[in-house]
Write a protein that holds these residues in place. Structure first.
Motif, PDB file in Angstrom:
ATOM      1  N   VAL A   1      31.975  95.175  35.664  1.00 42.33           N
ATOM      2  CA  VAL A   1      31.362  94.189  34.803  1.00 42.33           C
ATOM      3  C   VAL A   1      30.736  93.103  35.659  1.00 42.33           C
ATOM      4  CG1 VAL A   1      33.532  92.905  34.521  1.00 42.33           C
ATOM      5  CG2 VAL A   1      31.715  92.664  32.827  1.00 42.33           C
ATOM      6  N   GLN A   2      29.554  92.632  35.272  1.00 47.15           N
ATOM      7  CA  GLN A   2      28.891  91.543  35.988  1.00 47.15           C
ATOM      8  C   GLN A   2      28.954  90.288  35.138  1.00 47.15           C
ATOM      9  OE1 GLN A   2      24.983  93.352  36.775  1.00 47.15           O
ATOM     10  NE2 GLN A   2      25.609  93.626  38.905  1.00 47.15           N
ATOM     11  N   LEU A   3      29.205  89.163  35.810  1.00 46.44           N
ATOM     12  CA  LEU A   3      29.408  87.893  35.121  1.00 46.44           C
ATOM     13  C   LEU A   3      28.385  86.874  35.579  1.00 46.44           C
ATOM     14  CD1 LEU A   3      33.299  87.740  35.490  1.00 46.44           C
ATOM     15  CD2 LEU A   3      31.992  88.621  33.566  1.00 46.44           C
ATOM     16  N   GLN A   4      27.875  86.099  34.627  1.00 49.99           N
ATOM     17  CA  GLN A   4      26.881  85.074  34.919  1.00 49.99           C
ATOM     18  C   GLN A   4      27.316  83.775  34.252  1.00 49.99           C
ATOM     19  OE1 GLN A   4      23.940  85.541  36.748  1.00 49.99           O
ATOM     20  NE2 GLN A   4      23.459  83.365  36.568  1.00 49.99           N
ATOM     21  N   ALA A   5      27.727  82.799  35.062  1.00 53.46           N
ATOM     22  CA  ALA A   5      28.170  81.511  34.547  1.00 53.46           C
ATOM     23  C   ALA A   5      27.003  80.538  34.470  1.00 53.46           C
ATOM     24  CB  ALA A   5      29.269  80.941  35.438  1.00 53.46           C
ATOM     25  N   SER A   6      27.066  79.652  33.486  1.00 50.71           N
ATOM     26  CA  SER A   6      26.031  78.633  33.316  1.00 50.71           C
ATOM     27  C   SER A   6      26.618  77.435  32.587  1.00 50.71           C
ATOM     28  CB  SER A   6      24.853  79.210  32.527  1.00 50.71           C
ATOM     29  OG  SER A   6      25.261  79.599  31.229  1.00 50.71           O
ATOM     30  N   GLY A   7      25.850  76.352  32.534  1.00 50.83           N
ATOM     31  CA  GLY A   7      26.257  75.197  31.765  1.00 50.83           C
ATOM     32  C   GLY A   7      26.763  74.023  32.567  1.00 50.83           C
ATOM     33  N   GLY A   8      26.837  74.179  33.871  1.00 52.55           N
ATOM     34  CA  GLY A   8      27.290  73.074  34.695  1.00 52.55           C
ATOM     35  C   GLY A   8      26.274  71.947  34.728  1.00 52.55           C
ATOM     36  N   GLY A   9      26.677  70.818  35.296  1.00 56.03           N
ATOM     37  CA  GLY A   9      25.784  69.687  35.385  1.00 56.03           C
ATOM     38  C   GLY A   9      26.525  68.462  35.860  1.00 56.03           C
ATOM     39  N   SER A  10      25.856  67.310  35.728  1.00 54.58           N
ATOM     40  CA  SER A  10      26.425  66.039  36.142  1.00 54.58           C
ATOM     41  C   SER A  10      26.644  65.169  34.921  1.00 54.58           C
ATOM     42  CB  SER A  10      25.491  65.331  37.124  1.00 54.58           C
ATOM     43  OG  SER A  10      25.331  66.083  38.303  1.00 54.58           O
ATOM     44  N   VAL A  11      27.847  64.643  34.794  1.00 53.50           N
ATOM     45  CA  VAL A  11      28.187  63.768  33.674  1.00 53.50           C
ATOM     46  C   VAL A  11      29.017  62.604  34.193  1.00 53.50           C
ATOM     47  CG1 VAL A  11      28.135  65.603  31.949  1.00 53.50           C
ATOM     48  CG2 VAL A  11      30.280  65.069  33.115  1.00 53.50           C
ATOM     49  N   GLN A  12      29.099  61.576  33.371  1.00 56.21           N
ATOM     50  CA  GLN A  12      29.971  60.457  33.702  1.00 56.21           C
ATOM     51  C   GLN A  12      31.381  60.744  33.199  1.00 56.21           C
ATOM     52  OE1 GLN A  12      28.036  56.909  32.120  1.00 56.21           O
ATOM     53  NE2 GLN A  12      27.131  56.526  34.146  1.00 56.21           N
ATOM     54  N   ALA A  13      32.329  60.070  33.776  1.00 60.83           N
ATOM     55  CA  ALA A  13      33.720  60.213  33.353  1.00 60.83           C
ATOM     56  C   ALA A  13      33.830  59.947  31.854  1.00 60.83           C
ATOM     57  CB  ALA A  13      34.605  59.253  34.136  1.00 60.83           C
ATOM     58  N   GLY A  14      34.623  60.785  31.205  1.00 56.28           N
ATOM     59  CA  GLY A  14      34.767  60.691  29.767  1.00 56.28           C
ATOM     60  C   GLY A  14      33.814  61.579  28.993  1.00 56.28           C
ATOM     61  N   GLY A  15      32.841  62.128  29.675  1.00 59.45           N
ATOM     62  CA  GLY A  15      31.857  62.983  29.030  1.00 59.45           C
ATOM     63  C   GLY A  15      32.357  64.401  28.836  1.00 59.45           C
ATOM     64  N   SER A  16      31.469  65.231  28.311  1.00 66.14           N
ATOM     65  CA  SER A  16      31.816  66.617  27.994  1.00 66.14           C
ATOM     66  C   SER A  16      30.746  67.574  28.523  1.00 66.14           C
ATOM     67  CB  SER A  16      31.934  66.809  26.476  1.00 66.14           C
ATOM     68  OG  SER A  16      32.962  66.011  25.928  1.00 66.14           O
ATOM     69  N   LEU A  17      31.187  68.778  28.803  1.00 66.30           N
ATOM     70  CA  LEU A  17      30.296  69.878  29.150  1.00 66.30           C
ATOM     71  C   LEU A  17      30.880  71.154  28.563  1.00 66.30           C
ATOM     72  CD1 LEU A  17      29.449  69.324  32.945  1.00 66.30           C
ATOM     73  CD2 LEU A  17      27.830  69.226  31.045  1.00 66.30           C
ATOM     74  N   ARG A  18      29.999  72.103  28.264  1.00 63.02           N
ATOM     75  CA  ARG A  18      30.468  73.424  27.861  1.00 63.02           C
ATOM     76  C   ARG A  18      29.885  74.464  28.811  1.00 63.02           C
ATOM     77  NH1 ARG A  18      29.989  77.159  22.401  1.00 63.02           N
ATOM     78  NH2 ARG A  18      27.852  77.478  23.105  1.00 63.02           N
ATOM     79  N   LEU A  19      30.763  75.173  29.462  1.00 63.49           N
ATOM     80  CA  LEU A  19      30.362  76.259  30.346  1.00 63.49           C
ATOM     81  C   LEU A  19      30.359  77.570  29.563  1.00 63.49           C
ATOM     82  CD1 LEU A  19      32.439  75.427  33.543  1.00 63.49           C
ATOM     83  CD2 LEU A  19      30.224  74.518  32.829  1.00 63.49           C
ATOM     84  N   SER A  20      29.420  78.424  29.924  1.00 55.70           N
ATOM     85  CA  SER A  20      29.345  79.758  29.337  1.00 55.70           C
ATOM     86  C   SER A  20      29.382  80.793  30.443  1.00 55.70           C
ATOM     87  CB  SER A  20      28.043  79.928  28.536  1.00 55.70           C
ATOM     88  OG  SER A  20      27.959  79.011  27.479  1.00 55.70           O
ATOM     89  N   CYS A  21      29.899  81.937  30.117  1.00 58.96           N
ATOM     90  CA  CYS A  21      29.925  83.048  31.065  1.00 58.96           C
ATOM     91  C   CYS A  21      29.558  84.310  30.301  1.00 58.96           C
ATOM     92  CB  CYS A  21      31.300  83.181  31.698  1.00 58.96           C
ATOM     93  SG  CYS A  21      31.470  84.601  32.804  1.00 58.96           S
ATOM     94  N   ALA A  22      28.398  84.847  30.606  1.00 60.15           N
ATOM     95  CA  ALA A  22      27.921  86.054  29.936  1.00 60.15           C
ATOM     96  C   ALA A  22      28.262  87.276  30.776  1.00 60.15           C
ATOM     97  CB  ALA A  22      26.421  85.959  29.720  1.00 60.15           C
ATOM     98  N   ALA A  23      28.773  88.296  30.134  1.00 60.42           N
ATOM     99  CA  ALA A  23      29.178  89.514  30.829  1.00 60.42           C
ATOM    100  C   ALA A  23      28.294  90.681  30.439  1.00 60.42           C
ATOM    101  CB  ALA A  23      30.627  89.838  30.499  1.00 60.42           C
TER     102      ALA A  23
END
Length: 123
Positions: A1-23
């Motif tokens: 299986v091959q995996l591709q992660a995405s969704g990273g970035g730069s945020v300030q403390a207290g913020g939110s991010l959602r990472l995705s990983c497509a297989a």
């Protein structure tokens, strides 16, 4: 299986991010999926894992109550929702897949790895 992660970035403390990983492939639902992270100069560490049908999850103590993991087997994708981010969450985040059903916090149990996505949290 091959995996591709995405969704990273730069945020300030207290913020939110959602990472995705497509297989790729048609056997996604047969794998336990995990997220790990690696900060500069540190070893790769466990963050979260989710069982094949999403019936059970496990989190590192450092992210418990702030991160959630979920999966959509119809879309061959696993997600990591990260809330209340802290500067110490800064790292490259990797998704991984394993056919194992135990010792799931162990990096060595995971056979397949995505390329990593950078998360930077500033204070």
């Amino acid at each position: 299986v091959q995996l591709q992660a995405s969704g990273g970035g730069s945020v300030q403390a207290g913020g939110s991010l959602r990472l995705s990983c497509a297989a790729s492939g048609r056997t996604f639902s047969s794998y336990v999926m995990g997220w790990f992270r690696q900060a500069p100069g540190k070893e790769r560490e466990f963050v979260a894992t989710i069982m094949r049908s999403g019936e059970s999850t496990l989190f590192a103590d450092s992210v418990k109550g702030r991160f959630t993991i979920s999966r959509d087997n119809a879309k061959n994708t696993v997600y990591l929702q990260m809330n209340s981010l802290k500067p110490e969450d800064t790292a490259v985040y990797f998704c991984a897949a394993t056919a194992a059903s135990w010792d799931l916090m162990n990096v060595g149990r995971y056979l397949y790895w995505g390329q990593g996505t950078q998360v930077t949290v500033s204070s």
